[in-house]
Enzyme design. Structure first.
Site, PDB file in Angstrom:
ATOM      1  N   HIS A  15       0.852  -1.198   0.000  1.00 51.08           N
ATOM      2  CA  HIS A  15       0.000   0.000   0.000  1.00 51.08           C
ATOM      3  C   HIS A  15       0.878   1.234   0.000  1.00 51.08           C
ATOM      4  O   HIS A  15       1.969   1.251   0.554  1.00 51.08           O
ATOM      5  CB  HIS A  15      -0.946   0.010   1.197  1.00 51.08           C
ATOM      6  CG  HIS A  15      -0.277  -0.261   2.517  1.00 51.08           C
ATOM      7  ND1 HIS A  15       0.063  -1.532   2.912  1.00 51.08           N
ATOM      8  CD2 HIS A  15       0.127   0.566   3.500  1.00 51.08           C
ATOM      9  CE1 HIS A  15       0.649  -1.475   4.095  1.00 51.08           C
ATOM     10  NE2 HIS A  15       0.709  -0.217   4.475  1.00 51.08           N
ATOM     11  N   HIS A  47       1.033   5.158   1.087  1.00 50.12           N
ATOM     12  CA  HIS A  47       0.455   6.165   1.984  1.00 50.12           C
ATOM     13  C   HIS A  47       0.543   7.536   1.322  1.00 50.12           C
ATOM     14  O   HIS A  47       1.605   7.901   0.802  1.00 50.12           O
ATOM     15  CB  HIS A  47       1.269   6.268   3.279  1.00 50.12           C
ATOM     16  CG  HIS A  47       1.246   5.068   4.175  1.00 50.12           C
ATOM     17  ND1 HIS A  47       0.452   4.991   5.286  1.00 50.12           N
ATOM     18  CD2 HIS A  47       1.950   3.903   4.132  1.00 50.12           C
ATOM     19  CE1 HIS A  47       0.660   3.835   5.906  1.00 50.12           C
ATOM     20  NE2 HIS A  47       1.568   3.153   5.229  1.00 50.12           N
TER      21      HIS A  47
HETATM   22  P1  AMP Z   1       1.989  -0.009   7.299  1.00 51.43           P
HETATM   23  O1  AMP Z   1       2.621   0.174   8.645  1.00 51.43           O
HETATM   24  O2  AMP Z   1       2.708   0.711   6.198  1.00 51.43           O
HETATM   25  O3  AMP Z   1       1.755  -1.479   6.975  1.00 51.43           O
HETATM   26  O4  AMP Z   1       0.588   0.701   7.390  1.00 51.43           O
HETATM   27  C1  AMP Z   1      -0.613   0.027   7.651  1.00 51.43           C
HETATM   28  C2  AMP Z   1      -1.663   1.088   7.775  1.00 51.43           C
HETATM   29  O5  AMP Z   1      -2.928   0.458   7.691  1.00 51.43           O
HETATM   30  C3  AMP Z   1      -1.622   1.835   9.118  1.00 51.43           C
HETATM   31  O6  AMP Z   1      -1.411   3.220   8.889  1.00 51.43           O
HETATM   32  C4  AMP Z   1      -2.989   1.545   9.712  1.00 51.43           C
HETATM   33  O7  AMP Z   1      -3.545   2.643  10.405  1.00 51.43           O
HETATM   34  C5  AMP Z   1      -3.819   1.182   8.496  1.00 51.43           C
HETATM   35  N1  AMP Z   1      -4.965   0.340   8.753  1.00 51.43           N
HETATM   36  C6  AMP Z   1      -5.006  -0.782   9.510  1.00 51.43           C
HETATM   37  N2  AMP Z   1      -6.258  -1.300   9.506  1.00 51.43           N
HETATM   38  C7  AMP Z   1      -7.009  -0.502   8.708  1.00 51.43           C
HETATM   39  C8  AMP Z   1      -8.380  -0.510   8.298  1.00 51.43           C
HETATM   40  N3  AMP Z   1      -9.239  -1.456   8.706  1.00 51.43           N
HETATM   41  N4  AMP Z   1      -8.813   0.475   7.490  1.00 51.43           N
HETATM   42  C9  AMP Z   1      -7.976   1.447   7.078  1.00 51.43           C
HETATM   43  N5  AMP Z   1      -6.664   1.502   7.413  1.00 51.43           N
HETATM   44  C10 AMP Z   1      -6.195   0.548   8.227  1.00 51.43           C
END
Ligand code: AMP
Length: 141
Positions: free
Chosen positions: A99, A101
């Protein structure tokens, strides 16, 4: 991929605040925003890591990023944004479905950004360049 949080969001099994979607990608609000309006962009198809993503999927993501970026600036009135991929757990990746950001930034927002630039001793940059070229095959590919 069963059990993957973002695959479940893409499938509509878990609710998310979707702001853009097409045949290849879905973008939705991060549930734990670093700033209001923090967006995540994911490919519909599951890939664990950025390094697993084929060019056509990267292109689809790259195509929506400026569109999302303009909307982010409009909606949040931020001064800018960071586009960030955490590739691998050592880099902070917690959800193993690649993903991107988009994080709204404004002067004095206190989010911080550590960019502790170093420098190369003589010969080190050339050595690294040669190793990259050996790994990549050709700088023109
Ligand atoms: P990363 O640390 O780059 O893997 O980021 C994962 C991101 O996913 C974090 O910023 C979380 O806040 C976000 N996240 C986790 N669960 C959800 C969800 N159900 N809906 C939207 N974002 C989420």
């Amino acid at each position: 991929m069963s059990g993957c949080l973002f695959c479940r969001i893409v499938a509509g099994d878990i609710p998310a605040a979707v702001v853009l979607e097409n045949d290849t990608v879905v973008a939705f609000l991060d549930i734990g925003p670093l700033a209001d309006g923090h967006i995540l962009v994911v490919p519909r198809k599951h890939f664990d890591l950025l390094v697993d993503v084929p060019p056509e999927t990267c292109s689809a993501v790259a195509s929506v990023v400026p569109v999302l970026g303009r909307a982010l600036l409009d909606v949040t009135q931020a001064d800018g944004f960071n586009l960030l991929v955490n590739n691998g757990r050592a880099a902070g990746q917690e959800v193993m479905h690649v993903h991107w950001h988009l994080i709204p930034r404004s002067s004095g927002d206190g989010l911080g950004y550590r960019w502790n630039a170093g420098s190369y001793p003589p010969g080190k940059a050339d050595e690294l360049k040669d190793r990259y070229l050996a790994s990549l095959g050709s700088p023109k590919d």
